[in-house]
Design an enzyme around this catalytic site. Structure first.
Site, PDB file in Angstrom:
ATOM      1  N   ASN A  36       2.560  -8.883   4.955  1.00 47.39           N
ATOM      2  CA  ASN A  36       1.690  -9.351   3.868  1.00 47.39           C
ATOM      3  C   ASN A  36       1.618  -8.244   2.818  1.00 47.39           C
ATOM      4  O   ASN A  36       0.950  -7.234   3.029  1.00 47.39           O
ATOM      5  CB  ASN A  36       0.299  -9.658   4.450  1.00 47.39           C
ATOM      6  CG  ASN A  36      -0.709 -10.017   3.370  1.00 47.39           C
ATOM      7  OD1 ASN A  36      -0.350 -10.230   2.209  1.00 47.39           O
ATOM      8  ND2 ASN A  36      -1.970 -10.079   3.752  1.00 47.39           N
TER       9      ASN A  36
ATOM     10  N   LYS B 170       0.261  -8.349   0.000  1.00 49.79           N
ATOM     11  CA  LYS B 170      -0.981  -8.439  -0.789  1.00 49.79           C
ATOM     12  C   LYS B 170      -0.644  -8.321  -2.277  1.00 49.79           C
ATOM     13  O   LYS B 170       0.395  -8.814  -2.705  1.00 49.79           O
ATOM     14  CB  LYS B 170      -1.989  -7.383  -0.332  1.00 49.79           C
ATOM     15  CG  LYS B 170      -2.175  -7.413   1.186  1.00 49.79           C
ATOM     16  CD  LYS B 170      -3.311  -6.573   1.661  1.00 49.79           C
ATOM     17  CE  LYS B 170      -3.347  -6.606   3.185  1.00 49.79           C
ATOM     18  NZ  LYS B 170      -4.474  -5.915   3.760  1.00 49.79           N
TER      19      LYS B 170
ATOM     20  N   HIS C 128      -6.899 -15.264   5.504  1.00 48.24           N
ATOM     21  CA  HIS C 128      -6.923 -13.806   5.617  1.00 48.24           C
ATOM     22  C   HIS C 128      -8.348 -13.309   5.357  1.00 48.24           C
ATOM     23  O   HIS C 128      -9.063 -13.869   4.527  1.00 48.24           O
ATOM     24  CB  HIS C 128      -5.944 -13.183   4.614  1.00 48.24           C
ATOM     25  CG  HIS C 128      -5.741 -11.724   4.865  1.00 48.24           C
ATOM     26  ND1 HIS C 128      -6.622 -10.771   4.432  1.00 48.24           N
ATOM     27  CD2 HIS C 128      -4.763 -11.056   5.546  1.00 48.24           C
ATOM     28  CE1 HIS C 128      -6.195  -9.574   4.824  1.00 48.24           C
ATOM     29  NE2 HIS C 128      -5.063  -9.725   5.497  1.00 48.24           N
TER      30      HIS C 128
ATOM     31  N   GLU D 208      -9.460 -10.947   3.723  1.00 54.44           N
ATOM     32  CA  GLU D 208      -9.759 -10.606   2.318  1.00 54.44           C
ATOM     33  C   GLU D 208     -10.085 -11.865   1.519  1.00 54.44           C
ATOM     34  O   GLU D 208     -10.912 -11.840   0.605  1.00 54.44           O
ATOM     35  CB  GLU D 208      -8.573  -9.837   1.713  1.00 54.44           C
ATOM     36  CG  GLU D 208      -8.517  -8.408   2.244  1.00 54.44           C
ATOM     37  CD  GLU D 208      -7.132  -7.805   2.306  1.00 54.44           C
ATOM     38  OE1 GLU D 208      -6.211  -8.300   1.639  1.00 54.44           O
ATOM     39  OE2 GLU D 208      -6.971  -6.813   3.063  1.00 54.44           O
TER      40      GLU D 208
ATOM     41  N   GLU E 261      -6.794 -10.750  13.612  1.00 59.53           N
ATOM     42  CA  GLU E 261      -6.896  -9.549  12.792  1.00 59.53           C
ATOM     43  C   GLU E 261      -8.343  -9.068  12.765  1.00 59.53           C
ATOM     44  O   GLU E 261      -9.139  -9.538  11.942  1.00 59.53           O
ATOM     45  CB  GLU E 261      -6.451  -9.849  11.363  1.00 59.53           C
ATOM     46  CG  GLU E 261      -5.022 -10.320  11.252  1.00 59.53           C
ATOM     47  CD  GLU E 261      -4.449  -9.978   9.888  1.00 59.53           C
ATOM     48  OE1 GLU E 261      -3.480  -9.224   9.855  1.00 59.53           O
ATOM     49  OE2 GLU E 261      -5.004 -10.436   8.870  1.00 59.53           O
TER      50      GLU E 261
ATOM     51  N   GLY F 268      -6.303  -2.249   7.294  1.00 55.98           N
ATOM     52  CA  GLY F 268      -6.206  -1.245   6.235  1.00 55.98           C
ATOM     53  C   GLY F 268      -7.065  -0.015   6.471  1.00 55.98           C
ATOM     54  O   GLY F 268      -7.251   0.804   5.569  1.00 55.98           O
TER      55      GLY F 268
ATOM     56  N   SER G 147      -3.698  -2.334  10.952  1.00 57.04           N
ATOM     57  CA  SER G 147      -3.194  -0.960  11.023  1.00 57.04           C
ATOM     58  C   SER G 147      -2.055  -0.789  12.031  1.00 57.04           C
ATOM     59  O   SER G 147      -1.917   0.259  12.666  1.00 57.04           O
ATOM     60  CB  SER G 147      -4.335   0.014  11.340  1.00 57.04           C
ATOM     61  OG  SER G 147      -5.285   0.000  10.310  1.00 57.04           O
TER      62      SER G 147
END
Ligand code: PEP
Length: 260
Positions: free
Chosen positions: A9, A11, A101, A103, A173, A179, A219
């Site tokens: 991904n 992003k 996701h 985010e 996730e 991240g 990560s």
């Protein structure tokens, strides 16, 4: 049996030339890996680069490298400025789309109900869905992570037919690992993946559950991937940061192929 997958991904990263160079680098690094249908790479660049990325991937590489979008709208068309519809992705020959996701959930307020509609719409338009779920740190600290992931999966996926579910990849996730450089332990990943697979067994059946690919995301990088990918219920990874470097991304794919 279920496919083993490393999905990247990107992003909102990379300028056009960098995007071209990255996908070219991935294809080059893959040259010495024999094609095996059981293993796939999926690249999810920003929507504007979908075609560019596709163009760089040769016909031969297309049997193991797929291109996915990072999001799509829940409706087929309409007055939704700035949005991208699933049929538009299908027209471009895109095979996958990431839905849910964290985010998107946290910055754009995407709820489980909305994600249910997005999943349905994407599947109806012949896209395979990479459905993301995962808990925030506060939820895990209160021991609510199994229930929360169950709610996310139940709301978005449990109304699907078995045939529809066979076109869904689940990505667990944990939000606290995305991240942050903090990776879930292999045991934490495995117990959640096993939990998700058990939910699928109960709601659908054991065969469908066994055939569903469940990826870990958060990560993940070459230094920690082997221990995670070796777990029996972990079928690969959804990769953010490490997917932005061709060598690291392909290395993850090679690790998956070695351990799985
Ligand atoms: C992600 O955003 O899906 C992700 C897993 O990111 P990272 O690998 O950078 O933690």
């Amino acid at each position: 049996m279920r496919a083993k997958i490393v999905a990247g991904n990107w992003k909102m990263n990379k300028r056009l030339e960098e995007a071209e160079a990255l996908v070219f680098g991935i294809c080059q690094s893959l040259k010495d890996a024999t094609i095996d249908d059981a293993y796939q790479l999926i690249i999810c660049p920003p929507a504007l680069y979908l075609n560019t990325v596709q163009d760089v991937i040769s016909e031969e590489d297309r049997s193991q490298i797929f291109v996915g979008a990072q999001n799509c709208h829940e409706k087929d068309a309409g007055a939704f400025t700035g949005e991208i519809a699933a049929p538009m992705l299908t027209d471009l020959g895109i095979s996958h789309v990431i839905i849910g996701h964290s985010e998107r959930r946290s910055y754009y307020g995407e709820t489980d109900e909305l994600l249910k509609a997005k999943v349905e719409n994407a599947l109806r338009n012949d896209l395979s869905v990479i459905f993301c779920c995962g808990e925030q740190l506060s939820v895990r600290e209160e021991n609510g992570h199994f229930d929360l992931v169950e709610k996310q999966v139940r709301t978005a996926l449990f109304h699907l037919s078995p045939e529809q579910l066979s076109n869904v990849i689940i990505a667990y996730e944990p939000v606290w690992a995305i991240g942050t450089g903090v990776v879930a332990s292999p045991e934490q990943a495995e117990e959640m993946h096993a939990h998700i697979r058990q939910l699928l067994t109960t709601q659908f059946d054991a065969t469908l559950a066994a055939n569903t690919t469940i990826l870990y995301g958060g990560s993940c990088k070459p230094a920690n991937a082997e221990a995670i990918f070796s777990k029996p219920n972990v079928d690969g990874g959804l990769i953010g940061g490490a997917s932005l470097k061709a060598d690291a991304f392909v290395e993850l794919y090679k690790i998956l192929r070695e351990v799985a």
